[in-house]
Design an enzyme around this catalytic site. Structure first.
Site, mmCIF file in Angstrom:
data_model
loop_
_atom_site.group_PDB
_atom_site.id
_atom_site.type_symbol
_atom_site.label_atom_id
_atom_site.label_comp_id
_atom_site.label_asym_id
_atom_site.label_seq_id
_atom_site.Cartn_x
_atom_site.Cartn_y
_atom_site.Cartn_z
ATOM 1 N NE ARG A 21 7.870 -6.708 -15.029
ATOM 2 C CZ ARG A 21 8.058 -5.852 -14.053
ATOM 3 N NH1 ARG A 21 7.259 -5.882 -12.999
ATOM 4 N NH2 ARG A 21 9.028 -4.982 -14.108
ATOM 5 C CB SER A 38 8.466 4.543 -9.356
ATOM 6 O OG SER A 38 8.800 3.271 -8.865
ATOM 7 C CB CYS A 42 9.259 3.621 3.102
ATOM 8 S SG CYS A 42 7.633 3.105 2.543
ATOM 9 C CB ILE A 276 -13.328 2.802 -11.692
ATOM 10 C CG1 ILE A 276 -13.939 3.536 -12.897
ATOM 11 C CG2 ILE A 276 -12.339 3.687 -10.952
ATOM 12 C CD1 ILE A 276 -14.636 4.832 -12.543
ATOM 13 C CE1 TYR A 277 -10.021 -4.570 -11.323
ATOM 14 C CE2 TYR A 277 -10.590 -3.140 -13.150
ATOM 15 C CZ TYR A 277 -10.546 -4.395 -12.584
ATOM 16 O OH TYR A 277 -11.009 -5.478 -13.271
ATOM 17 N N GLY A 280 -4.155 0.935 -2.684
ATOM 18 C CA GLY A 280 -3.256 1.730 -1.835
ATOM 19 C C GLY A 280 -3.950 2.466 -0.710
ATOM 20 C CG ASP A 281 -1.445 4.971 1.732
ATOM 21 O OD1 ASP A 281 -1.244 3.752 1.842
ATOM 22 O OD2 ASP A 281 -0.597 5.838 2.023
ATOM 23 C CE1 TYR A 426 20.261 -22.987 18.144
ATOM 24 C CE2 TYR A 426 20.219 -25.358 17.790
ATOM 25 C CZ TYR A 426 20.711 -24.248 18.475
ATOM 26 O OH TYR A 426 21.639 -24.397 19.453
ATOM 27 C CE LYS A 434 12.562 -26.906 24.442
ATOM 28 N NZ LYS A 434 13.037 -26.801 25.830
HETATM 29 P P1 FAD Z 1 1.358 7.107 -2.810
HETATM 30 O O1 FAD Z 1 2.588 6.267 -2.773
HETATM 31 O O2 FAD Z 1 1.269 8.257 -1.886
HETATM 32 O O3 FAD Z 1 1.155 7.598 -4.300
HETATM 33 C C1 FAD Z 1 0.022 8.329 -4.660
HETATM 34 C C2 FAD Z 1 0.403 9.306 -5.749
HETATM 35 O O4 FAD Z 1 -0.785 9.745 -6.375
HETATM 36 C C3 FAD Z 1 1.073 10.552 -5.212
HETATM 37 O O5 FAD Z 1 2.356 10.704 -5.773
HETATM 38 C C4 FAD Z 1 0.150 11.697 -5.611
HETATM 39 O O6 FAD Z 1 0.857 12.842 -6.042
HETATM 40 C C5 FAD Z 1 -0.624 11.099 -6.743
HETATM 41 N N1 FAD Z 1 -1.952 11.691 -6.907
HETATM 42 C C6 FAD Z 1 -2.907 11.890 -5.955
HETATM 43 N N2 FAD Z 1 -4.019 12.428 -6.496
HETATM 44 C C7 FAD Z 1 -3.757 12.587 -7.810
HETATM 45 C C8 FAD Z 1 -4.516 13.118 -8.891
HETATM 46 N N3 FAD Z 1 -5.753 13.556 -8.730
HETATM 47 N N4 FAD Z 1 -3.926 13.143 -10.107
HETATM 48 C C9 FAD Z 1 -2.668 12.677 -10.305
HETATM 49 N N5 FAD Z 1 -1.916 12.168 -9.313
HETATM 50 C C10 FAD Z 1 -2.454 12.123 -8.082
HETATM 51 N N6 FAD Z 1 4.746 2.223 4.666
HETATM 52 C C11 FAD Z 1 5.304 1.088 5.113
HETATM 53 O O7 FAD Z 1 4.709 0.019 4.943
HETATM 54 N N7 FAD Z 1 6.510 1.099 5.741
HETATM 55 C C12 FAD Z 1 7.209 2.244 5.945
HETATM 56 O O8 FAD Z 1 8.314 2.230 6.494
HETATM 57 C C13 FAD Z 1 6.633 3.450 5.503
HETATM 58 N N8 FAD Z 1 7.266 4.625 5.707
HETATM 59 C C14 FAD Z 1 6.710 5.769 5.227
HETATM 60 C C15 FAD Z 1 7.385 6.962 5.423
HETATM 61 C C16 FAD Z 1 6.860 8.136 4.930
HETATM 62 C C17 FAD Z 1 7.578 9.423 5.164
HETATM 63 C C18 FAD Z 1 5.637 8.122 4.214
HETATM 64 C C19 FAD Z 1 5.060 9.390 3.664
HETATM 65 C C20 FAD Z 1 4.949 6.945 4.032
HETATM 66 C C21 FAD Z 1 5.478 5.760 4.536
HETATM 67 N N9 FAD Z 1 4.821 4.551 4.384
HETATM 68 C C22 FAD Z 1 5.376 3.399 4.846
HETATM 69 C C23 FAD Z 1 3.505 4.486 3.725
HETATM 70 C C24 FAD Z 1 3.646 4.119 2.255
HETATM 71 O O9 FAD Z 1 4.551 4.967 1.650
HETATM 72 C C25 FAD Z 1 2.267 4.245 1.625
HETATM 73 O O10 FAD Z 1 1.414 3.324 2.239
HETATM 74 C C26 FAD Z 1 2.289 3.976 0.128
HETATM 75 O O11 FAD Z 1 3.177 4.830 -0.535
HETATM 76 C C27 FAD Z 1 0.883 4.154 -0.434
HETATM 77 O O12 FAD Z 1 0.915 3.969 -1.807
HETATM 78 P P2 FAD Z 1 -0.170 4.668 -2.747
HETATM 79 O O13 FAD Z 1 0.193 4.271 -4.134
HETATM 80 O O14 FAD Z 1 -1.516 4.407 -2.249
HETATM 81 O O15 FAD Z 1 0.071 6.218 -2.540
#
Ligand code: FAD
Length: 538
Positions: A21, A38, A42, A276-277, A280-281, A426, A434
């Site tokens: 975008r 994508s 969750c 490098i940025y 996520g998790d 409310y 309140k």
């Molecule tokens: P991900 O979404 O896990 O994406 C990372 C991707 O990178 C993966 O698909 C992986 O295959 C790929 N990857 C990794 N290493 C490599 C590599 N070397 N080369 C190529 N690809 C690679 N969060 C909430 O806030 N609320 C919820 O209700 C919630 N429920 C959840 C339920 C479940 C079952 C799960 C598993 C997670 C849930 N989460 C929830 C957490 C949320 O899904 C994660 O915080 C979020 O998806 C993290 O995003 P991300 O992009 O960091 O990682």
């Protein structure tokens, strides 16, 4: 601009979408190890339990729709293997053909997420032991459950609780083992206790303060051995004991990592290499309440960090920095909803941060309008400047709204005084004149200002306990050792209370007892009101 993005789900897909975008001309390639991009991770538990019936609804985009929509190169089943920082190249491997390719980048984004932890215990390699992260994991669990009557969930965090609920919906007998003495460790113990009650009411066999030691095959089923010696039978096991950051690529490239192996980033999500940025998790993020950095594996932060990455790459100084995370999360366990934002009491104690806390019970909307439910709401704030530090709530209705308001207040660095005058929606079906958030603010200010002297439990006898509920309520649910003086009679019956001893007032929810304590205090009594009342303490 050649932009390579590793990981095509929450953080990676958000970075790609925002990048497009902002720039129609950039060459954007998404590299994803799995077959999907994508998708709604969750939502996975809710397909297993049947709340979501169409699998296709979880695939928010297919690789080709994402590619067409955003004019991206999307490479699925392709793993990023290593980064060469001096050449600015990424080595990738096609997992189907085995072919490797060296790809040049101007900017590289790491959004590889976190993988479910797999403890090293005997029996965890049995075929019906599962973790849940991908659509394929979900499909395997879904299929295997067709032949199961019982399941063991190991780990009582968010995913473990969602799975316990959904397995129960599917008619499976569920046991849940949690290492800590409570479920959902981010919640304070008294809130987690309510969730445990909700689980037990649905016959979830809960084992708290316990750990799995081993699994062994037992015909088509399994026997789980717990540390205490307890044995549980389970046809299927779900392991949900936490996640580990996928930071090997970053580690091998000698990018700076945090204490627990998460990728360290600045406020623009740049790693120790500015080209490098990461998002996520896999990253550790600024804790904007208590300072320092911490991991927070949640969907909201991952998506917003992905957006920050693209903004900084394409807008430079005009990009809004990521302000850090506050830790807002919610879970539904049958008819109970628990939510948390900011720091909890356990965390504040652990970090030696001074705090004050108050808990109120309030109605989700006007009591006289049908369907009103009690919300238990706790605020934690700093005694130095009255700034909010955290909040937690549990109830059947309206919990999400209150915690969202309080999360906004936390982000705005508001004080408990600010909460008193938040002007919130409310009308009788929706709230109160309140709102519970206002009431919690009033209670917090009353406590800080010395009007509310709280007692967090019913004191041991022979303390003077005055139950100020109507007599019928007192008789139907007596408080051990308490004397009943209904509030309207209190002023005329002060002579029945010993002025030389402390007095503890109690009611159903903790509000009338506060009114009573104020009457007593102004008449010279050392009066304390029992927080949460009978609802919380009996
Ligand atoms: P991900 O979404 O896990 O994406 C990372 C991707 O990178 C993966 O698909 C992986 O295959 C790929 N990857 C990794 N290493 C490599 C590599 N070397 N080369 C190529 N690809 C690679 N969060 C909430 O806030 N609320 C919820 O209700 C919630 N429920 C959840 C339920 C479940 C079952 C799960 C598993 C997670 C849930 N989460 C929830 C957490 C949320 O899904 C994660 O915080 C979020 O998806 C993290 O995003 P991300 O992009 O960091 O990682």
């Amino acid at each position: 601009m050649r932009l390579l993005i590793v990981g095509g789900v929450a953080g990676g897909a958000s970075a790609a979408a925002r990048a497009r975008r902002l720039s129609e001309s950039a060459q954007i390639t998404v590299i994803e190890r799995g077959p999907d991009v994508s998708f709604a991770n969750c939502g996975l538990p809710y397909f297993i339990g049947g709340d979501i019936t169409e699998r296709a609804d979880l695939a928010l985009q297919t690789p080709s729709s994402l590619s067409k929509l955003l004019n991206l190169e999307v490479l699925t089943n392709t793993e990023a293997i290593s980064i060469n920082r001096s050449d600015k190249t990424l080595l990738t491997k096609n997992l189907i053909s085995g072919e490797t390719t060296t790809r040049a980048y101007d900017k590289l984004v790491l959004a590889p997420g976190a993988s479910p932890m797999q403890p090293n215990l005997p029996g965890l390699d049995l075929p019906l032991v599962h973790t849940l992260r991908t659509l394929q994991d979900m499909d395997r669990i879904d299929q295997d459950l067709d032949n199961c009557q019982s399941a063991l969930v190991v780990g009582g965090g968010f995913i473990g609780l969602e799975m316990a609920e959904q397995l129960h919906h599917r008619g499976i007998k569920v046991s849940l083992v949690e290492f800590f003495p409570q479920v959902l460790p981010p919640l304070d113990a008294e809130f987690a206790k309510d969730l445990a009650t909700a689980l037990r009411e649905k016959d979830i066999d809960l084992h708290l303060g316990e750990s799995l030691v081993s699994l062994e095959a037992d015909g088509p089923s399994m026997k789980a051995h717990l540390k205490s010696g307890t044995q549980l039978d389970a046809d299927l096991v779900i392991l949900s004991v936490g996640v580990r950051p996928e930071s090997k690529l970053a580690r091998d490239a000698e990018l700076q990592l945090g204490e627990r192996g998460h990728i360290h980033v600045n406020e623009f999500q740049q790693t120790s290499d500015p080209d490098i940025y990461a998002a996520g998790d896999a990253v550790e993020t600024l804790d904007s309440i208590l300072g320092g950095h911490r991991p927070l594996p949640l969907g909201g932060p991952a998506n917003r960090q992905g957006r920050t990455v693209a903004d900084h790459i394409f807008r430079g100084d005009k990009a809004l920095p990521y302000p850090g995370s506050i830790g807002t999360a919610i879970v539904r366990v049958f008819d109970q909803v628990a939510a948390v934002t900011g720091a909890g009491e356990a965390e504040l104690k652990r970090r030696g941060v001074a705090y004050q806390a108050v808990t109120i019970n309030a109605s989700s909307h006007a009591d006289y309008y049908p369907g009103s439910e009690t919300i238990k709401l706790k605020l934690l704030w700093s005694p130095e400047d009255s700034r909010l530090l955290g909040a937690q709530a549990i109830g059947r209705d309206g919990v999400d709204k209150r915690i969202d308001v309080l999360a906004t207040a936390l982000r705005g660095r508001m004080t408990i005084d600010d909460l008193c005058h938040l002007e919130l929606c409310y009308a009788p079906p929706f709230g109160g004149a309140k709102d519970p958030v206002n009431l919690a603010g009033f209670a917090a200010c009353n406590l800080r200002d010395g009007f509310l002297r709280p007692s967090y439990a019913i004191p041991e006898s022979p303390a003077q306990i005055i139950d100020v509920r109507p007599t019928a309520k007192f008789q139907s649910q007596p408080v051990p050792g308490a004397k009943n003086i209904p509030l309207p009679e209190l002023r005329s019956r002060l002579n029945e209370i010993d002025q030389d001893q402390p007095v503890f007032t109690i009611c159903q929810m903790g509000k009338t007892s506060y009114f009573a304590a104020r009457i007593l205090q102004q008449n010279g009594f050392d009066a304390h009101s029992i927080i949460g009342g009978v609802n919380v303490n009996l």
